[in-house]
Design a protein around this motif. Structure first.
Motif, PDB file in Angstrom:
ATOM      1  N   ARG A   1       0.896  -1.287  -0.068  1.00  0.00           N
ATOM      2  CA  ARG A   1      -0.047   0.061  -0.079  1.00  0.00           C
ATOM      3  C   ARG A   1       0.842   1.161  -0.081  1.00  0.00           C
ATOM      4  O   ARG A   1       1.743   1.643   1.132  1.00  0.00           O
ATOM      5  CB  ARG A   1      -0.901   0.055   1.174  1.00  0.00           C
ATOM      6  N   ARG A   2       0.810   2.085  -1.026  1.00  0.00           N
ATOM      7  CA  ARG A   2       1.557   3.140  -1.246  1.00  0.00           C
ATOM      8  C   ARG A   2       0.850   4.240  -0.248  1.00  0.00           C
ATOM      9  O   ARG A   2      -0.102   4.680  -0.448  1.00  0.00           O
ATOM     10  CB  ARG A   2       1.848   3.547  -2.721  1.00  0.00           C
ATOM     11  N   ARG A   3       1.758   5.005   0.115  1.00  0.00           N
ATOM     12  CA  ARG A   3       1.563   6.184   0.915  1.00  0.00           C
ATOM     13  C   ARG A   3       2.260   7.470   0.698  1.00  0.00           C
ATOM     14  O   ARG A   3       3.396   7.565   0.295  1.00  0.00           O
ATOM     15  CB  ARG A   3       1.556   6.109   2.544  1.00  0.00           C
ATOM     16  N   PHE A   4       1.415   8.686   0.380  1.00  0.00           N
ATOM     17  CA  PHE A   4       2.072   9.823   0.025  1.00  0.00           C
ATOM     18  C   PHE A   4       1.846  11.059   0.995  1.00  0.00           C
ATOM     19  O   PHE A   4       0.993  11.264   1.582  1.00  0.00           O
ATOM     20  CB  PHE A   4       1.241  10.459  -1.125  1.00  0.00           C
ATOM     21  N   VAL A   5       3.072  11.614   1.228  1.00  0.00           N
ATOM     22  CA  VAL A   5       3.121  12.830   2.362  1.00  0.00           C
ATOM     23  C   VAL A   5       3.619  13.964   1.675  1.00  0.00           C
ATOM     24  O   VAL A   5       4.594  13.899   0.883  1.00  0.00           O
ATOM     25  CB  VAL A   5       3.885  12.285   3.518  1.00  0.00           C
ATOM     26  N   ALA A   6       2.876  15.300   1.792  1.00  0.00           N
ATOM     27  CA  ALA A   6       3.137  16.508   1.150  1.00  0.00           C
ATOM     28  C   ALA A   6       3.674  17.426   2.617  1.00  0.00           C
ATOM     29  O   ALA A   6       2.962  17.446   3.672  1.00  0.00           O
ATOM     30  CB  ALA A   6       2.057  17.190   0.659  1.00  0.00           C
ATOM     31  N   LEU A   7       5.024  17.802   2.654  1.00  0.00           N
ATOM     32  CA  LEU A   7       5.433  18.506   3.741  1.00  0.00           C
ATOM     33  C   LEU A   7       5.414  19.832   3.182  1.00  0.00           C
ATOM     34  O   LEU A   7       6.225  20.143   2.174  1.00  0.00           O
ATOM     35  CB  LEU A   7       6.732  17.941   4.190  1.00  0.00           C
ATOM     36  N   LEU A   8       4.684  20.714   3.984  1.00  0.00           N
ATOM     37  CA  LEU A   8       4.648  22.317   3.509  1.00  0.00           C
ATOM     38  C   LEU A   8       5.480  23.003   4.820  1.00  0.00           C
ATOM     39  O   LEU A   8       4.944  22.920   5.983  1.00  0.00           O
ATOM     40  CB  LEU A   8       3.132  22.836   3.383  1.00  0.00           C
ATOM     41  N   ILE A   9       6.435  23.781   4.273  1.00  0.00           N
ATOM     42  CA  ILE A   9       7.117  24.485   5.240  1.00  0.00           C
ATOM     43  C   ILE A   9       6.964  25.970   4.932  1.00  0.00           C
ATOM     44  O   ILE A   9       7.417  26.529   3.863  1.00  0.00           O
ATOM     45  CB  ILE A   9       8.655  23.999   5.388  1.00  0.00           C
TER      46      ILE A   9
ATOM     47  N   PRO B  99      10.257   0.851   8.096  1.00  0.00           N
ATOM     48  CA  PRO B  99       8.853   1.385   8.391  1.00  0.00           C
ATOM     49  C   PRO B  99       8.239   2.335   7.211  1.00  0.00           C
ATOM     50  O   PRO B  99       7.094   2.071   6.855  1.00  0.00           O
ATOM     51  CB  PRO B  99       8.799   1.797   9.565  1.00  0.00           C
ATOM     52  N   LEU B 100       8.993   3.076   6.731  1.00  0.00           N
ATOM     53  CA  LEU B 100       8.632   4.091   5.592  1.00  0.00           C
ATOM     54  C   LEU B 100       8.797   3.767   4.163  1.00  0.00           C
ATOM     55  O   LEU B 100       8.912   4.619   3.417  1.00  0.00           O
ATOM     56  CB  LEU B 100       9.048   5.542   5.999  1.00  0.00           C
ATOM     57  N   ARG B 101       8.961   2.523   4.003  1.00  0.00           N
ATOM     58  CA  ARG B 101       9.420   2.076   2.687  1.00  0.00           C
ATOM     59  C   ARG B 101       8.604   2.369   1.467  1.00  0.00           C
ATOM     60  O   ARG B 101       8.788   2.605   0.527  1.00  0.00           O
ATOM     61  CB  ARG B 101       9.841   0.534   2.688  1.00  0.00           C
ATOM     62  N   ASP B 102       7.187   2.470   1.773  1.00  0.00           N
ATOM     63  CA  ASP B 102       6.031   2.497   1.056  1.00  0.00           C
ATOM     64  C   ASP B 102       5.491   4.147   1.046  1.00  0.00           C
ATOM     65  O   ASP B 102       4.588   4.283   0.469  1.00  0.00           O
ATOM     66  CB  ASP B 102       4.806   1.535   1.379  1.00  0.00           C
ATOM     67  N   VAL B 103       6.611   4.969   1.696  1.00  0.00           N
ATOM     68  CA  VAL B 103       6.151   6.289   1.930  1.00  0.00           C
ATOM     69  C   VAL B 103       6.899   7.155   0.826  1.00  0.00           C
ATOM     70  O   VAL B 103       8.090   7.185   0.603  1.00  0.00           O
ATOM     71  CB  VAL B 103       6.370   7.010   2.939  1.00  0.00           C
ATOM     72  N   GLU B 104       5.985   8.205   0.042  1.00  0.00           N
ATOM     73  CA  GLU B 104       6.775   8.988  -0.911  1.00  0.00           C
ATOM     74  C   GLU B 104       6.662  10.355  -0.450  1.00  0.00           C
ATOM     75  O   GLU B 104       5.470  10.711  -0.038  1.00  0.00           O
ATOM     76  CB  GLU B 104       6.154   8.949  -2.144  1.00  0.00           C
TER      77      GLU B 104
ATOM     78  N   VAL C 107       9.511  11.675  -3.942  1.00  0.00           N
ATOM     79  CA  VAL C 107      10.713  10.812  -3.712  1.00  0.00           C
ATOM     80  C   VAL C 107      10.405   9.909  -2.696  1.00  0.00           C
ATOM     81  O   VAL C 107       9.624  10.122  -1.828  1.00  0.00           O
ATOM     82  CB  VAL C 107      11.960  11.654  -3.460  1.00  0.00           C
ATOM     83  N   PRO C 108      11.072   8.609  -2.884  1.00  0.00           N
ATOM     84  CA  PRO C 108      10.736   7.993  -1.620  1.00  0.00           C
ATOM     85  C   PRO C 108      11.489   8.290  -0.469  1.00  0.00           C
ATOM     86  O   PRO C 108      12.373   9.019  -0.614  1.00  0.00           O
ATOM     87  CB  PRO C 108      11.693   6.514  -2.234  1.00  0.00           C
ATOM     88  N   SER C 109      11.148   7.768   0.734  1.00  0.00           N
ATOM     89  CA  SER C 109      11.494   8.456   2.095  1.00  0.00           C
ATOM     90  C   SER C 109      13.117   8.266   1.923  1.00  0.00           C
ATOM     91  O   SER C 109      13.907   8.903   2.461  1.00  0.00           O
ATOM     92  CB  SER C 109      10.771   7.449   2.942  1.00  0.00           C
ATOM     93  N   ALA C 110      13.604   6.851   1.479  1.00  0.00           N
ATOM     94  CA  ALA C 110      14.796   6.668   1.664  1.00  0.00           C
ATOM     95  C   ALA C 110      15.692   7.701   0.724  1.00  0.00           C
ATOM     96  O   ALA C 110      17.110   7.480   0.699  1.00  0.00           O
ATOM     97  CB  ALA C 110      15.143   5.009   1.301  1.00  0.00           C
ATOM     98  N   ARG C 111      15.187   8.499  -0.078  1.00  0.00           N
ATOM     99  CA  ARG C 111      16.003   9.311  -0.897  1.00  0.00           C
ATOM    100  C   ARG C 111      15.592  10.645  -0.547  1.00  0.00           C
ATOM    101  O   ARG C 111      16.048  11.656  -1.509  1.00  0.00           O
ATOM    102  CB  ARG C 111      15.818   8.955  -2.558  1.00  0.00           C
ATOM    103  N   LEU C 112      14.809  10.966   0.307  1.00  0.00           N
ATOM    104  CA  LEU C 112      14.489  12.368   0.606  1.00  0.00           C
ATOM    105  C   LEU C 112      15.488  13.094   1.028  1.00  0.00           C
ATOM    106  O   LEU C 112      16.632  12.935   1.931  1.00  0.00           O
ATOM    107  CB  LEU C 112      13.650  12.317   2.004  1.00  0.00           C
TER     108      LEU C 112
ATOM    109  N   ALA D 135       4.735   8.527   9.822  1.00  0.00           N
ATOM    110  CA  ALA D 135       4.681   7.197  10.112  1.00  0.00           C
ATOM    111  C   ALA D 135       3.519   6.288  10.567  1.00  0.00           C
ATOM    112  O   ALA D 135       3.063   5.258  10.399  1.00  0.00           O
ATOM    113  CB  ALA D 135       5.777   6.765  11.178  1.00  0.00           C
ATOM    114  N   GLU D 136       2.750   7.033  11.321  1.00  0.00           N
ATOM    115  CA  GLU D 136       1.504   6.539  11.925  1.00  0.00           C
ATOM    116  C   GLU D 136       0.410   6.283  10.765  1.00  0.00           C
ATOM    117  O   GLU D 136       0.032   7.073  10.117  1.00  0.00           O
ATOM    118  CB  GLU D 136       0.956   7.252  13.110  1.00  0.00           C
ATOM    119  N   HIS D 137      -0.254   4.923  10.697  1.00  0.00           N
ATOM    120  CA  HIS D 137      -1.389   4.934  10.083  1.00  0.00           C
ATOM    121  C   HIS D 137      -2.632   5.429  10.788  1.00  0.00           C
ATOM    122  O   HIS D 137      -3.824   5.410  10.181  1.00  0.00           O
ATOM    123  CB  HIS D 137      -1.841   3.370   9.885  1.00  0.00           C
ATOM    124  N   THR D 138      -2.795   5.621  11.808  1.00  0.00           N
ATOM    125  CA  THR D 138      -3.882   5.841  12.788  1.00  0.00           C
ATOM    126  C   THR D 138      -4.524   7.342  12.325  1.00  0.00           C
ATOM    127  O   THR D 138      -3.786   8.384  11.761  1.00  0.00           O
ATOM    128  CB  THR D 138      -3.547   6.260  14.207  1.00  0.00           C
ATOM    129  N   ASP D 139      -5.726   7.554  12.683  1.00  0.00           N
ATOM    130  CA  ASP D 139      -6.399   8.888  12.491  1.00  0.00           C
ATOM    131  C   ASP D 139      -6.043   9.985  13.622  1.00  0.00           C
ATOM    132  O   ASP D 139      -5.227   9.810  14.436  1.00  0.00           O
ATOM    133  CB  ASP D 139      -8.058   8.693  12.672  1.00  0.00           C
TER     134      ASP D 139
END
Length: 250
Positions: free
Chosen positions: A25-33, A71-76, A105-110, A232-236
């Motif tokens: 299951r792929r997950r996508f995260v946008a970080l806005l600074i 743990p964040l292998r599936d996170v971009e 980018v994958p987490s491992a290459r951020l 990292a957390e899948h929870t709400d």
């Protein structure tokens, strides 16, 4: 207390981790600074906040990349700044593209380049662009037959939204309505972190009480640890807030 283990950086290993192409299951995260002018004039530990933030990010990124091999292998990630230069994509190839090898980018290459502060606070434009890129990325991955989770936005700000000229704007109210609809359909989750100087009304409207976390001081290490937990957390919201309260005394 930091619940995240410490890791040594290993760029060679990170380079071996590409975009996930299996059925995970792929997950996508946008970080806005927020990199508006206030981050240049506000000080923490005797130095401009933007300089302190750059140092903390440099120390934080190895943790993210290490988690990206586990743990964040599936996170971009897609990382946007709003302030100096307007709204800028600083991850990947720097273009506003959701294609492979684009802004995500994958987490491992951020990697996040050194940030520069200045200008206004085009927060609404930044969130709009993040929503657009997240939806495009999810649609592209789903067309390939891969599963995706609900995208997450992580917003960090010490101010209030403005137009490009720096004048206060009320456009965040319409954005808040859009985000509420998105939450109800479980299409997007927004975590907002406010540091001293932030407009509480705006942040609560955008993220709700469950998704808004206000720091009483500009503790950038704590802030970035919070960001990683939210990623990292899948929870709400409610469960993440409980975790934050236990680990960080918020």
């Amino acid at each position: 207390m930091n619940p995240l283990p410490m890791f040594d950086d290993d760029d060679a290993a990170a380079d071996d981790v590409g975009f996930v192409v299996d059925t995970h299951r792929r997950r996508f995260v946008a970080l806005l600074i927020d990199t508006s002018d206030s981050m240049r004039t506000t000080e923490t530990d005797g130095v401009p906040a933007i300089d302190a933030l750059n140092r903390r990010i440099a120390a934080w990124l190895p943790k993210v990349r290490a988690e990206g091999r586990g743990p964040l292998r599936d996170v971009e990630f897609v990382v946007l700044t709003f302030g100096a230069g307007g709204v800028v994509v600083v991850s990947g190839d720097g273009k506003r593209s959701a294609d492979d090898e684009g802004a995500f980018v994958p987490s491992a290459r951020l990697h996040i380049p050194e940030l520069v502060a200045g200008g206004a606070t085009p927060m609404v434009e930044a969130v709009d662009l993040a929503l657009h890129l997240l939806e495009e990325r999810r649609a592209l991955v789903q067309r390939l037959g891969q599963q995706t989770g609900a995208p997450r936005l992580v917003l960090i700000s010490d101010g209030a939204p403005t137009d490009p000229e720096g004048n206060p704007t009320g456009e965040w109210r319409q954005l808040a309505r859009r985000l509420e609809q998105s939450r109800r359909s479980r299409r997007t989750q927004l975590f907002a972190f406010g540091v001293p100087g932030v407009d509480d009304e705006v942040m609560r409207a955008l993220a709700t009480d469950d998704g808004y976390f206000k720091l009483t001081e500009l503790d950038l290490k704590k802030l970035l640890d919070l960001v990683l937990v939210a990623t990292a957390e899948h929870t709400d919201f409610a469960d993440v807030r409980k975790l934050f309260a236990e680990e960080f005394e918020l």
